[in-house]
Write an enzyme that holds these catalytic residues in place. Structure first.
Site, PDB file in Angstrom:
ATOM      1  N   PHE A 316       0.911  -1.122  -0.054  1.00  0.00           N
ATOM      2  CA  PHE A 316      -0.101   0.009  -0.043  1.00  0.00           C
ATOM      3  C   PHE A 316       0.960   1.301  -0.064  1.00  0.00           C
ATOM      4  O   PHE A 316       1.304   1.772   1.083  1.00  0.00           O
ATOM      5  CB  PHE A 316      -0.699  -0.081   1.275  1.00  0.00           C
ATOM      6  CG  PHE A 316      -1.868  -1.172   1.139  1.00  0.00           C
ATOM      7  CD1 PHE A 316      -1.505  -2.247   1.520  1.00  0.00           C
ATOM      8  CD2 PHE A 316      -3.175  -0.782   1.026  1.00  0.00           C
ATOM      9  CE1 PHE A 316      -2.600  -3.184   1.600  1.00  0.00           C
ATOM     10  CE2 PHE A 316      -4.296  -1.944   1.239  1.00  0.00           C
ATOM     11  CZ  PHE A 316      -3.841  -3.004   1.325  1.00  0.00           C
ATOM     12  N   ASP A 317       1.171   1.708  -1.063  1.00  0.00           N
ATOM     13  CA  ASP A 317       2.470   2.500  -1.197  1.00  0.00           C
ATOM     14  C   ASP A 317       2.231   4.000  -0.458  1.00  0.00           C
ATOM     15  O   ASP A 317       3.156   4.568  -0.103  1.00  0.00           O
ATOM     16  CB  ASP A 317       2.876   2.797  -2.788  1.00  0.00           C
ATOM     17  CG  ASP A 317       3.393   1.573  -3.304  1.00  0.00           C
ATOM     18  OD1 ASP A 317       3.047   0.799  -4.252  1.00  0.00           O
ATOM     19  OD2 ASP A 317       4.620   1.038  -2.674  1.00  0.00           O
ATOM     20  N   GLY A 319      -0.244   4.551   2.150  1.00  0.00           N
ATOM     21  CA  GLY A 319      -0.591   4.415   3.602  1.00  0.00           C
ATOM     22  C   GLY A 319       0.468   3.635   4.164  1.00  0.00           C
ATOM     23  O   GLY A 319       0.663   4.049   5.375  1.00  0.00           O
ATOM     24  N   TYR A 402      10.271   0.532  -7.478  1.00  0.00           N
ATOM     25  CA  TYR A 402       9.386   0.800  -8.355  1.00  0.00           C
ATOM     26  C   TYR A 402       9.336   2.513  -8.067  1.00  0.00           C
ATOM     27  O   TYR A 402       9.699   2.895  -7.295  1.00  0.00           O
ATOM     28  CB  TYR A 402       8.209   0.539  -8.200  1.00  0.00           C
ATOM     29  CG  TYR A 402       7.644  -0.399  -9.314  1.00  0.00           C
ATOM     30  CD1 TYR A 402       7.567  -0.042 -10.635  1.00  0.00           C
ATOM     31  CD2 TYR A 402       7.379  -1.791  -9.110  1.00  0.00           C
ATOM     32  CE1 TYR A 402       6.988  -0.756 -11.636  1.00  0.00           C
ATOM     33  CE2 TYR A 402       6.891  -2.680 -10.161  1.00  0.00           C
ATOM     34  CZ  TYR A 402       6.696  -2.315 -11.467  1.00  0.00           C
ATOM     35  OH  TYR A 402       6.470  -3.037 -12.365  1.00  0.00           O
ATOM     36  N   HIS A 454      -1.072  -3.043 -10.300  1.00  0.00           N
ATOM     37  CA  HIS A 454      -0.868  -1.983  -9.703  1.00  0.00           C
ATOM     38  C   HIS A 454      -2.267  -1.152  -9.765  1.00  0.00           C
ATOM     39  O   HIS A 454      -2.837  -1.040 -10.573  1.00  0.00           O
ATOM     40  CB  HIS A 454      -0.003  -1.087 -10.709  1.00  0.00           C
ATOM     41  CG  HIS A 454       1.270  -1.492 -11.199  1.00  0.00           C
ATOM     42  ND1 HIS A 454       2.574  -1.255 -10.235  1.00  0.00           N
ATOM     43  CD2 HIS A 454       1.912  -2.321 -12.056  1.00  0.00           C
ATOM     44  CE1 HIS A 454       3.719  -1.737 -10.651  1.00  0.00           C
ATOM     45  NE2 HIS A 454       3.377  -2.526 -11.775  1.00  0.00           N
ATOM     46  N   ASP A 461     -12.870  15.031  -4.915  1.00  0.00           N
ATOM     47  CA  ASP A 461     -13.949  15.519  -4.248  1.00  0.00           C
ATOM     48  C   ASP A 461     -14.620  16.655  -5.211  1.00  0.00           C
ATOM     49  O   ASP A 461     -14.075  17.685  -5.559  1.00  0.00           O
ATOM     50  CB  ASP A 461     -13.276  16.308  -2.893  1.00  0.00           C
ATOM     51  CG  ASP A 461     -14.328  16.837  -2.097  1.00  0.00           C
ATOM     52  OD1 ASP A 461     -15.424  17.075  -2.516  1.00  0.00           O
ATOM     53  OD2 ASP A 461     -13.889  17.260  -0.987  1.00  0.00           O
ATOM     54  N   GLU A 501     -25.006   5.515  -1.934  1.00  0.00           N
ATOM     55  CA  GLU A 501     -23.676   5.047  -1.977  1.00  0.00           C
ATOM     56  C   GLU A 501     -23.295   3.532  -2.057  1.00  0.00           C
ATOM     57  O   GLU A 501     -22.596   3.139  -2.933  1.00  0.00           O
ATOM     58  CB  GLU A 501     -22.844   5.639  -0.686  1.00  0.00           C
ATOM     59  CG  GLU A 501     -23.068   5.194   0.449  1.00  0.00           C
ATOM     60  CD  GLU A 501     -22.271   6.006   1.817  1.00  0.00           C
ATOM     61  OE1 GLU A 501     -21.254   6.068   1.525  1.00  0.00           O
ATOM     62  OE2 GLU A 501     -22.798   6.133   2.753  1.00  0.00           O
ATOM     63  N   TYR A 591     -16.747   2.864   4.285  1.00  0.00           N
ATOM     64  CA  TYR A 591     -17.777   4.157   4.152  1.00  0.00           C
ATOM     65  C   TYR A 591     -19.288   3.976   3.487  1.00  0.00           C
ATOM     66  O   TYR A 591     -19.917   4.465   4.058  1.00  0.00           O
ATOM     67  CB  TYR A 591     -17.118   5.026   3.532  1.00  0.00           C
ATOM     68  CG  TYR A 591     -15.646   5.487   3.983  1.00  0.00           C
ATOM     69  CD1 TYR A 591     -15.020   5.322   5.259  1.00  0.00           C
ATOM     70  CD2 TYR A 591     -14.714   6.010   3.086  1.00  0.00           C
ATOM     71  CE1 TYR A 591     -13.760   5.420   5.695  1.00  0.00           C
ATOM     72  CE2 TYR A 591     -13.304   6.357   3.571  1.00  0.00           C
ATOM     73  CZ  TYR A 591     -12.945   6.260   4.820  1.00  0.00           C
ATOM     74  OH  TYR A 591     -11.491   6.386   5.036  1.00  0.00           O
ATOM     75  N   HIS A 613       0.636  -6.632 -14.609  1.00  0.00           N
ATOM     76  CA  HIS A 613       1.843  -6.538 -15.236  1.00  0.00           C
ATOM     77  C   HIS A 613       2.537  -8.041 -15.009  1.00  0.00           C
ATOM     78  O   HIS A 613       2.915  -8.431 -13.888  1.00  0.00           O
ATOM     79  CB  HIS A 613       2.607  -5.637 -14.619  1.00  0.00           C
ATOM     80  CG  HIS A 613       4.160  -5.375 -15.071  1.00  0.00           C
ATOM     81  ND1 HIS A 613       5.089  -4.515 -14.418  1.00  0.00           N
ATOM     82  CD2 HIS A 613       4.508  -5.827 -16.205  1.00  0.00           C
ATOM     83  CE1 HIS A 613       6.095  -4.627 -15.425  1.00  0.00           C
ATOM     84  NE2 HIS A 613       5.850  -5.303 -16.198  1.00  0.00           N
TER      85      HIS A 613
HETATM   86 CU   LIG Z   1       4.527  -3.628 -12.779  1.00  0.00          CU
END
Ligand SMILES: [Cu+2]
Length: 670
Positions: A316-317, A319, A402, A454, A461, A501, A591, A613
């Site tokens: 989770f890049d 968070g 990456y 990815h 918003d 929602e 949510y 990928h």
């Molecule tokens: Cu990749």
């Protein structure tokens, strides 16, 4: 400040001189906030600062903001004790100089969730792992001597959550190992298979060492990518220069940018990196709002290999690591070419000291081919063509192997694109030479790379022509041959409007050409329809990990492409506030369980997109930059193509014009 800031970066990030409540924190403000927290909460030197960012005022406060009544500046800070397993959220009010919130995050209790990994912890993991006798033995079993072992690249990774008793409630990092002959070699070319270390970061010890014992040989073929490794350079390239002799066409005032009817504010947070605020388009005599706030709030990269080195890999890049925290300082002439304006941003280091991140955000104009063209001369009407250009606002982040570039592209016709460029080195694995790798692709005979996905999640918003918007989905349908469609050529469109929602959870469908409109029911265009923007995304596979897996439970936002929620200032992250080691179920999927109404409300779109990928030999040693994008295009927002007023290129390019006059408009090359 004007467009003449050729090399940009005129921002004084040092001093507090904020003019607007959404302006990013200055270095002074960051330092002051950290000092107030350290003093008032008597923080020991064991404390680490995981996140220091502007505590943004509520949207209503911003929309009603009056310069004569400045709002309090306050700072959100997340800290943790590096020795004890304790983490806190704080809010420091800079105006009153008080800590107004101090909340224990209870990281040792379900559903857990740790602050992100810090740069300080990268070296700490390496030190702990390299001192661990069992790990050193595992390396020796693979034929490495002490000197070679000292040279190994230990790669820290957030461990995810897999309901493991010995990890629950602890701050844990995992580490894989890569051999390198020289310290500057690309170690990802030499993965050491079958060994995984889990490190307790508070106790500073290896919690568990998994050594499968299988002795898959370490791939030894070098795959370096430095210039010296490729001494034979290809020939034939002549200089390609980008010049704007009269400067760029944008104006910058503090953090506010104006360009070709567009107006927006630039922001930056450690977690998301670049944030755009209050994006509007000047039409006639007014600025028409489109987006209140836009950012990439989360990312997810799950890997498909079930072997011990890889089965947990699922980054989770945003968070877990921080897209802004790990943003590159860009270099003119290398990362960015042409007439560049840079924004510096202030940040806090792991110890609560303010630092200046130079050239974090890059802004420039790019030629974008034709804006529009019609050669009507055969029919006796005009032959007209206009050249397009885009304003590109971008940043680039490097997270381990990456790298990701995020490019917001503003067009002159009122459309907006978020392009993500994927770069770097793929995660690698080793196989016995001659074995076919099942879980991805081969880079060489013994170096392979797992398939992976990815996922980027953009939080948009929206504010199309005002605060209250609605949301619909449109797709094409085939119609039966019969009365009214005798030749069967007709096809239809079906539009579905969403009330709640929990109903507005949508997936892309290329066969049906599915798109989504965000529209303002109380604002009609010239035809009498609500003014709207349309969202378009590519169709790629969604989450492929098993539905029952913890990866799928923690990354639920990646099970669908589009989610819509009514605005709530506390709902900011698609995988929840603390995805690191979180057991799952938080974020946008939680949510929407509130089943709130989304008709004629303040709407937030959560858009998941990105490629799956399977690496190929051409992905080594470094993959070619590839890109994916989401698009927002005006859909009845304007009464006609807003770019009809573009001037002819030759009327504005004074220098080029003279050259063209001398040589003829289209120069002959032969
Ligand atoms: Cu990749």
């Amino acid at each position: 400040m004007t467009s003449n800031a050729t090399l940009g970066a005129e921002h004084d990030t040092m001093h507090s001189r904020s003019h607007y409540p959404l302006d990013p924190l200055s270095m002074d403000e960051i330092q002051h906030a950290c000092d107030i927290l350290k003093n008032q909460k008597h923080l020991s030197e064991n404390y680490r600062f995981a996140n220091v960012t502007l505590n943004e005022p509520h949207k209503d406060e911003i929309l009603n903001f009056n310069v004569k009544k400045p709002l309090d500046r306050s700072v959100f800070i997340c800290v943790f004790d590096s020795k004890k397993n304790e983490a806190y959220e704080a809010i420091v009010n800079l105006t009153s100089e008080k800590v107004t919130k101090w909340k224990n995050l209870q990281v040792h209790k379900p559903p857990y969730g740790q602050p992100p990994i810090l740069i300080d912890e990268f070296s700490k993991v390496e030190r702990i792992v390299k001192a661990h006798p069992a790990w050193r033995n595992a390396m020796k079993k693979r034929g490495l001597n002490d000197e070679q072992i000292d040279n190994i690249q230990v790669d820290p990774y957030c461990p995810g959550y897999f309901n493991k008793k010995n990890e629950k409630g602890k701050r844990v990092l995992m580490a894989t190992s890569y051999y390198r002959e020289h310290p500057t070699d690309n170690a990802f070319a030499h993965p050491i298979e079958g060994v995984l270390a889990l490190v307790d970061m508070n106790a500073e010890c290896v919690l568990e060492l998994i050594d499968e014992g299988k002795n898959t040989p370490i791939p030894l073929t070098k795959m370096n990518y430095d210039s010296e490794s490729y001494p034979e350079k290809r020939k034939g390239l002549k200089p390609l220069l980008i010049t704007q002799p009269e400067g760029a066409s944008f104006n910058v005032n503090g953090w506010e940018v104006e360009w070709q009817n567009w107006k927006f504010r630039v922001g930056f947070t450690p977690r998301e990196g670049l944030v755009l605020y209050q994006v509007s388009y000047h039409d006639g005599d007014r600025d028409r709002p489109i987006i209140y706030r836009a950012s990439v709030n989360e990312m997810l990269v799950p890997y498909s290999d079930p072997n011990v080195n890889h089965e947990r890999k699922c980054a989770f890049d945003a968070g877990e690591y921080g897209l802004g925290k790990l943003a590159d300082s860009l270099k003119l002439g290398c990362d960015c070419k042409g007439h560049i304006y840079y924004f510096n941003v202030a940040a806090a280091d792991d110890f609560g000291n303010a630092i200046n991140k130079e050239n974090a955000v890059c802004m420039h104009e790019e030629d974008a081919g034709n804006a529009w063209k019609q050669n009507g001369s055969l029919l006796g009407s005009a032959n007209e063509v206009r050249r397009a250009r885009e304003l590109v606002v971008s940043f680039f982040t490097t997270i381990g192997n990456y790298g990701y570039g995020f490019y917001w592209r503003f067009a002159q016709d009122g459309s907006l694109k978020l392009e993500v460029k994927l770069n770097g080195i793929v995660q690698t694995a080793a196989v016995y030479p001659g074995t076919k790798y099942k879980w991805g692709g081969h880079l060489t005979r013994d170096l392979v790379a797992p398939s992976h996905q990815h996922f980027f999640n953009a939080r948009l918003d929206m504010m199309v022509d005002g605060k209250k918007n609605s949301f619909s989905q449109t797709e094409y349908t085939r119609l039966p041959i019969g009365r009214g469609n005798l030749f069967g050529n007709a096809f239809g469109q079906v539009t579905r409007e969403f009330k709640r929602e929990d109903q507005a959870i949508c997936d892309a469908n290329a066969k049906k050409g599915r798109t989504w409109n965000i529209y303002n029911p109380s604002f009609k265009n010239a035809i009498g329809n609500p003014t709207a923007y349309q969202l378009k995304i590519p169709q790629d596979p969604l989450m492929l990990a098993n539905r029952k897996s913890y990866i799928a439970k923690r990354g639920k936002f990646a099970k669908h492409n589009v989610w819509v929620t009514p605005y709530d200032i506390n709902e900011r992250y698609a995988a929840g506030d603390y995805p690191n080691q979180h057991a799952g179920g938080d974020g946008v999927s939680k949510y929407v369980k509130q089943k709130r109404k989304i008709r004629n409300k303040q709407l937030v779109l959560w858009v998941t997109f990105g490629p799956t990928h399977t690496p190929r030999p051409e992905d080594g040693p470094v993959m070619s930059s590839t890109s994916t994008a989401l698009q927002l295009i005006p859909y009845g927002f304007f009464s006609r193509n807003p770019a009809m007023d573009l001037p002819k290129e030759r009327d504005l390019a004074s220098v080029q014009h003279k050259q063209d006059e001398e040589h003829g408009c289209c120069r002959r090359v032969h």
